[in-house]
Design a protein around this motif. Structure first.
Motif, PDB file in Angstrom:
ATOM      1  N   PRO A  87     -79.794 -61.708  19.147  1.00 50.17           N
ATOM      2  CA  PRO A  87     -81.025 -62.241  19.340  1.00 50.17           C
ATOM      3  C   PRO A  87     -81.691 -62.785  18.258  1.00 50.17           C
ATOM      4  CG  PRO A  87     -81.199 -59.781  19.554  1.00 50.17           C
ATOM      5  CD  PRO A  87     -79.543 -60.150  19.670  1.00 50.17           C
ATOM      6  N   GLY A  88     -82.034 -63.954  18.223  1.00 49.52           N
ATOM      7  CA  GLY A  88     -82.468 -64.661  16.982  1.00 49.52           C
ATOM      8  C   GLY A  88     -81.558 -65.063  15.817  1.00 49.52           C
ATOM      9  N   GLU A  89     -80.264 -64.907  16.352  1.00 42.95           N
ATOM     10  CA  GLU A  89     -78.995 -65.208  15.493  1.00 42.95           C
ATOM     11  C   GLU A  89     -79.085 -64.390  14.024  1.00 42.95           C
ATOM     12  OE1 GLU A  89     -78.091 -69.062  14.731  1.00 42.95           O
ATOM     13  OE2 GLU A  89     -77.876 -69.690  16.923  1.00 42.95           O
ATOM     14  N   ILE A  90     -79.895 -62.974  14.303  1.00 41.61           N
ATOM     15  CA  ILE A  90     -79.796 -62.238  13.247  1.00 41.61           C
ATOM     16  C   ILE A  90     -78.623 -61.143  13.537  1.00 41.61           C
ATOM     17  CG2 ILE A  90     -81.291 -60.539  11.712  1.00 41.61           C
ATOM     18  CD1 ILE A  90     -83.402 -62.359  12.724  1.00 41.61           C
ATOM     19  N   ALA A  91     -77.534 -61.421  12.894  1.00 41.05           N
ATOM     20  CA  ALA A  91     -76.290 -60.501  13.217  1.00 41.05           C
ATOM     21  C   ALA A  91     -76.710 -58.715  12.810  1.00 41.05           C
ATOM     22  CB  ALA A  91     -75.168 -60.982  12.620  1.00 41.05           C
ATOM     23  N   VAL A  92     -76.566 -58.082  13.528  1.00 40.80           N
ATOM     24  CA  VAL A  92     -76.462 -56.658  13.176  1.00 40.80           C
ATOM     25  C   VAL A  92     -75.142 -56.331  12.443  1.00 40.80           C
ATOM     26  CG1 VAL A  92     -76.405 -54.412  14.241  1.00 40.80           C
ATOM     27  CG2 VAL A  92     -78.065 -56.091  14.922  1.00 40.80           C
ATOM     28  N   LYS A  93     -75.276 -55.980  11.274  1.00 42.85           N
ATOM     29  CA  LYS A  93     -74.013 -55.454  10.272  1.00 42.85           C
ATOM     30  C   LYS A  93     -73.967 -53.894  10.446  1.00 42.85           C
ATOM     31  CE  LYS A  93     -73.360 -59.484   8.056  1.00 42.85           C
ATOM     32  NZ  LYS A  93     -73.535 -60.263   6.654  1.00 42.85           N
ATOM     33  N   VAL A  94     -72.873 -53.412  10.590  1.00 47.51           N
ATOM     34  CA  VAL A  94     -72.630 -51.699  10.567  1.00 47.51           C
ATOM     35  C   VAL A  94     -71.678 -51.317   9.616  1.00 47.51           C
ATOM     36  CG1 VAL A  94     -71.990 -49.714  11.950  1.00 47.51           C
ATOM     37  CG2 VAL A  94     -73.275 -51.885  12.930  1.00 47.51           C
ATOM     38  N   ARG A  95     -72.228 -50.504   8.791  1.00 47.38           N
ATOM     39  CA  ARG A  95     -71.105 -49.886   7.907  1.00 47.38           C
ATOM     40  C   ARG A  95     -70.507 -48.573   8.311  1.00 47.38           C
ATOM     41  NH1 ARG A  95     -76.256 -48.493   5.045  1.00 47.38           N
ATOM     42  NH2 ARG A  95     -75.996 -50.237   3.834  1.00 47.38           N
ATOM     43  N   MET A  96     -69.349 -48.279   8.065  1.00 46.29           N
ATOM     44  CA  MET A  96     -68.548 -47.196   8.466  1.00 46.29           C
ATOM     45  C   MET A  96     -67.663 -46.615   7.349  1.00 46.29           C
ATOM     46  SD  MET A  96     -67.072 -48.737  12.191  1.00 46.29           S
ATOM     47  CE  MET A  96     -68.078 -49.578  13.339  1.00 46.29           C
ATOM     48  N   GLY A  97     -67.469 -45.380   7.588  1.00 44.64           N
ATOM     49  CA  GLY A  97     -66.986 -44.391   6.789  1.00 44.64           C
ATOM     50  C   GLY A  97     -66.122 -43.461   7.426  1.00 44.64           C
ATOM     51  N   LEU A  98     -64.836 -43.369   6.876  1.00 41.83           N
ATOM     52  CA  LEU A  98     -63.802 -42.315   7.665  1.00 41.83           C
ATOM     53  C   LEU A  98     -63.424 -41.305   6.763  1.00 41.83           C
ATOM     54  CD1 LEU A  98     -63.531 -45.256   9.621  1.00 41.83           C
ATOM     55  CD2 LEU A  98     -61.865 -43.741  10.634  1.00 41.83           C
ATOM     56  N   HIS A  99     -63.114 -40.100   7.260  1.00 42.30           N
ATOM     57  CA  HIS A  99     -62.517 -39.167   5.955  1.00 42.30           C
ATOM     58  C   HIS A  99     -61.832 -38.116   7.008  1.00 42.30           C
ATOM     59  CE1 HIS A  99     -61.956 -36.315   3.349  1.00 42.30           C
ATOM     60  NE2 HIS A  99     -62.571 -35.243   3.979  1.00 42.30           N
ATOM     61  N   THR A 100     -60.709 -37.681   6.703  1.00 40.85           N
ATOM     62  CA  THR A 100     -59.868 -36.521   7.560  1.00 40.85           C
ATOM     63  C   THR A 100     -59.990 -35.376   6.789  1.00 40.85           C
ATOM     64  OG1 THR A 100     -58.472 -38.457   8.355  1.00 40.85           O
ATOM     65  CG2 THR A 100     -57.826 -36.264   8.571  1.00 40.85           C
ATOM     66  N   GLY A 101     -60.237 -34.470   7.461  1.00 38.57           N
ATOM     67  CA  GLY A 101     -60.230 -33.038   6.979  1.00 38.57           C
ATOM     68  C   GLY A 101     -60.336 -32.077   7.990  1.00 38.57           C
ATOM     69  N   GLU A 102     -60.905 -30.710   7.516  1.00 34.20           N
ATOM     70  CA  GLU A 102     -60.830 -29.654   8.524  1.00 34.20           C
ATOM     71  C   GLU A 102     -62.263 -29.196   8.551  1.00 34.20           C
ATOM     72  OE1 GLU A 102     -57.609 -26.944   7.489  1.00 34.20           O
ATOM     73  OE2 GLU A 102     -56.137 -27.958   8.645  1.00 34.20           O
ATOM     74  N   PRO A 103     -63.341 -29.753   9.167  1.00 30.13           N
ATOM     75  CA  PRO A 103     -64.438 -29.243   9.217  1.00 30.13           C
ATOM     76  C   PRO A 103     -64.594 -27.992  10.280  1.00 30.13           C
ATOM     77  CG  PRO A 103     -64.196 -31.048  10.772  1.00 30.13           C
ATOM     78  CD  PRO A 103     -62.762 -30.822   9.842  1.00 30.13           C
ATOM     79  N   GLN A 104     -65.591 -27.101  10.046  1.00 30.51           N
ATOM     80  CA  GLN A 104     -65.503 -25.951  10.915  1.00 30.51           C
ATOM     81  C   GLN A 104     -66.456 -26.262  12.071  1.00 30.51           C
ATOM     82  OE1 GLN A 104     -67.022 -24.399   7.042  1.00 30.51           O
ATOM     83  NE2 GLN A 104     -65.190 -25.268   6.814  1.00 30.51           N
ATOM     84  N   ARG A 105     -65.864 -25.582  13.176  1.00 30.19           N
ATOM     85  CA  ARG A 105     -66.733 -25.695  14.300  1.00 30.19           C
ATOM     86  C   ARG A 105     -68.074 -24.913  14.110  1.00 30.19           C
ATOM     87  NH1 ARG A 105     -68.165 -26.866  17.820  1.00 30.19           N
ATOM     88  NH2 ARG A 105     -67.230 -25.883  19.703  1.00 30.19           N
ATOM     89  N   HIS A 106     -69.189 -25.406  14.601  1.00 26.30           N
ATOM     90  CA  HIS A 106     -70.471 -24.527  14.437  1.00 26.30           C
ATOM     91  C   HIS A 106     -71.338 -24.857  15.554  1.00 26.30           C
ATOM     92  CE1 HIS A 106     -73.495 -22.293  12.731  1.00 26.30           C
ATOM     93  NE2 HIS A 106     -74.430 -23.395  12.770  1.00 26.30           N
ATOM     94  N   GLU A 107     -71.603 -23.898  16.368  1.00 26.15           N
ATOM     95  CA  GLU A 107     -72.591 -24.036  17.748  1.00 26.15           C
ATOM     96  C   GLU A 107     -72.043 -25.232  18.397  1.00 26.15           C
ATOM     97  OE1 GLU A 107     -76.613 -24.226  16.408  1.00 26.15           O
ATOM     98  OE2 GLU A 107     -76.427 -22.075  15.906  1.00 26.15           O
ATOM     99  N   ASP A 108     -72.597 -26.455  18.675  1.00 30.06           N
ATOM    100  CA  ASP A 108     -72.077 -27.393  19.469  1.00 30.06           C
ATOM    101  C   ASP A 108     -71.660 -28.706  18.548  1.00 30.06           C
ATOM    102  OD1 ASP A 108     -74.753 -27.927  18.680  1.00 30.06           O
ATOM    103  OD2 ASP A 108     -75.449 -28.770  20.576  1.00 30.06           O
ATOM    104  N   GLY A 109     -71.257 -28.323  17.353  1.00 30.98           N
ATOM    105  CA  GLY A 109     -70.814 -29.410  16.389  1.00 30.98           C
ATOM    106  C   GLY A 109     -70.121 -29.144  15.326  1.00 30.98           C
TER     107      GLY A 109
END
Ligand code: ATP
Ligand code: MG
Length: 554
Positions: A87-109
């Motif tokens: 809308p209004g030709e105002i482009a939405v720009k999204v930054r993204m970051g990726l990393h691979t590791g071994e996070p611990q499971r905790h509750e629901d995340g």
């Protein structure tokens, strides 16, 4: 609901660049834009089996069990965002970051340092950019999704993380690939790495860091004779800087005029190639107003270095320079810092514990242990070790060369040979004498080599920088001894180092003082012209191979 995966996972964080200002500009349309970006991202992420962990405002946190899928999802999402009519030709720009590791499971995340790291990595990206950690790169490189490439962005410091991160960004067709520098606390590109610990110098490192960080000094020159530890000190200073600065190491030993100095700076700071512009313009443009520390190593032989430095400081207002030079340059506003040799115990002092405190002795012991692991200072050898250090004026390079011989020689035998070689006499008191001591120590170390090893060392003098093993074999390999075997020997006695190239391949490298010595001997032996020819043939062969590869791409 699918059960959440565990083990090695790739974590993706994203958010909209400049969302507050977009909200102001879009007003009532902001809600529509936000919903559209959410729908686009969600479709791309679920299409690659991502697990959406949380969506707050305009942020996403998504977990993938495959790094390939994660990258594919990110690229797909960026493509869709790029194509969308906003809308209004105002482009939405999204930054993204990726990393691979071994996070611990905790509750629901998930929790753990890898989750923080991934979030910090995402925060360095610009809108439209996908930044990945080295761990993710290692998993996707080689078997990459067909048309996706990775670009090396160097080492970066990130907030709250002690270790530097080696970051890359994704380059894909149809997506923008020019972005401003990463929003990190500064990059540490291309600093040389050393195999052994720094000895002493903590007061000097702290004082130079203080001058740069707090006093705002923009030009510091470390001066001193060859082999006294100027480069080593400059690199240690770079490692201790805590204010956000991009730090680049510019090796200048092959430059002898300002044009080459500019070219080396442009290359070190990663200025884009541009045939329309001269190197000075490219370098200054790339530096812009980024807070930067340039380590200009070995400026002594560049007659007009002062012009380059004053232009740098005038036109790139956020640049600071830390130079190393064998002679003072006497520039306006330059703070000269003489680097004295390492400390040697006082005459008559032979107490083992006290001797260890002296920098020269502790460097000797450290380096001797590298070739003879059980070596230590004892009541029996301490006087000889101190005498060797004193004979060598506490010069780190000379001490390294001498200590490398402890594999076969006791400190006493070492001392008598050094005395023979240098002539018994008083210790050096000025720069020229120190240079003589160093030259004589290198010659001594060279003369202890067998003939084949001497020949290979001389022949290595034909290279002007680090060379890969294939080049060394081509240029210096011959009927006699296997060149690589000789290189291994030269590494053992500290005349040569093996360093790693950016692609992990080993390179054979030498300190400049030793290179000059080798070249002198090469000239004296009458082999210089032959070697130059072999070297030229090698370059010609490489150029042809590269030419063929390029032809193959057409
Ligand atoms: N404080 C130190 N601790 C450990 N090793 C050191 C120290 N200072 C210098 N060295 C080692 O001594 C050698 C010579 O040091 P360096 O290359 O820094 O000298 P330089 O003054 O820069 O010489 P040049 O003028 O030839 O460039 C290197 O191998 C370096 O790693
Ligand atoms: Mg140096």
């Amino acid at each position: 609901m699918r059960p959440l995966p565990s083990g090695t996972l790739t974590l993706l964080f994203s958010d909209i660049e400049g969302s507050t200002s977009m909200l102001k500009r879009l007003g009532a349309h902001w809600g529509d834009a936000l919903s559209a970006q959410r729908a686009i991202l969600r479709a791309a992420f679920t299409g690659q089996e991502g697990y959406e962990m949380g969506t707050e405002g305009d942020n996403f946190f998504v977990v993938f069990s495959s790094a390939h899928r994660a990258v594919r999802a990110a690229v797909e999402a960026q493509r869709r965002l790029h194509e969308h009519v906003w809308p209004g030709e105002i482009a939405v720009k999204v930054r993204m970051g990726l990393h691979t590791g071994e996070p611990q499971r905790h509750e629901d995340g998930y929790i753990g340092i890898d989750v923080h790291r991934a979030a910090r990595i995402a925060a360095t990206a610009s809108g439209g950019q996908i930044v990945v950690s080295d761990a993710t790169r290692a998993l996707i490189e080689g078997a990459q999704t067909a048309d996706v490439d990775l670009r090396d962005l160097g080492w970066h410091r990130l907030k709250d993380l002690a270790e530097l991160e080696h970051l890359h960004d994704v380059v894909a067709p149809d997506l923008p690939d020019e972005f401003p520098p990463l929003r990190s606390l500064g990059t540490r590109a291309n600093l040389p790495a050393y195999g052994a610990a720094l000895v002493g110098r903590s007061a000097e490192v702290a004082a130079v860091v203080e001058a740069i960080e707090r006093d705002g000094t923009r030009l510091v020159t470390l001066t001193g004779p060859g082999g006294t530890g100027k480069t080593r000190l400059a690199v240690a200073v770079a490692g201790d800087i805590e204010i956000p600065l991009d730090i680049y190491f510019v090796s200048l030993h092959t430059a002898d005029r300002s044009a080459l100095m500019w070219a080396a700076i442009a290359e070190a700071v990663g200025a884009p190639a541009d045939v329309e512009r001269l190197p000075d313009e490219r370098a200054l443009r790339a530096l812009g107003d980024r807070p930067t520390l340039l380590i200009l190593d070995n400026v002594e032989q560049i007659a007009d270095a002062d012009h380059v430095v004053s232009r740098l400081l005038n036109e790139a207002r956020q640049v600071r320079a830390l130079m190393t030079s064998r002679r003072p340059l006497h520039l306006v506003d330059e703070q000269e810092w003489p680097v004295t040799p390492l400390g040697v115990p006082k005459r008559g002092q032979v107490d083992v514990a006290a001797a260890r405190e002296a920098g020269a002795v502790s460097l000797f012991v450290l380096r001797a242990r590298m070739v003879r692991p059980g070596f230590d200072l004892t009541q029996d050898n301490v006087a000889d070790v101190i005498a060797v250090c004193r004979r060598l004026d506490g010069l780190p390079l000379a001490i390294e060369l001498a200590a490398a011989r402890v594999r076969l020689l006791s400190p006493r035998a070492l001392l008598s040979r050094i005395d023979n070689r240098l002539g018994e006499g008083v210790t050096a008191t000025d720069r020229a004498e120190r240079q003589r001591t160093l030259g004589a120590t290198i010659a001594w170390s060279y003369e202890l080599l067998d003939e084949d090893d001497q020949r290979i060392l001389r022949q290595l003098g034909v290279f002007s920088k680090a060379a890969d093993l294939a080049a060394v074999e081509f240029v210096a390999g011959s009927d006699g001894r296997d060149a690589l075997d000789a290189v291994a020997h030269l590494v053992d006695v500290s005349l040569v180092q093996v360093v790693e190239a950016a692609d992990g391949e080993p390179l054979v490298s030498m300190l400049e003082t030793i290179r000059w010595f080798a070249r002198d001997r090469l000239r004296a032996s009458g082999e210089y012209d032959d070697m130059r020819l072999r070297h030229a043939q090698w370059c010609d062969q490489r150029a042809r191979e590269i030419g063929e590869l390029l032809d193959g791409c057409r």
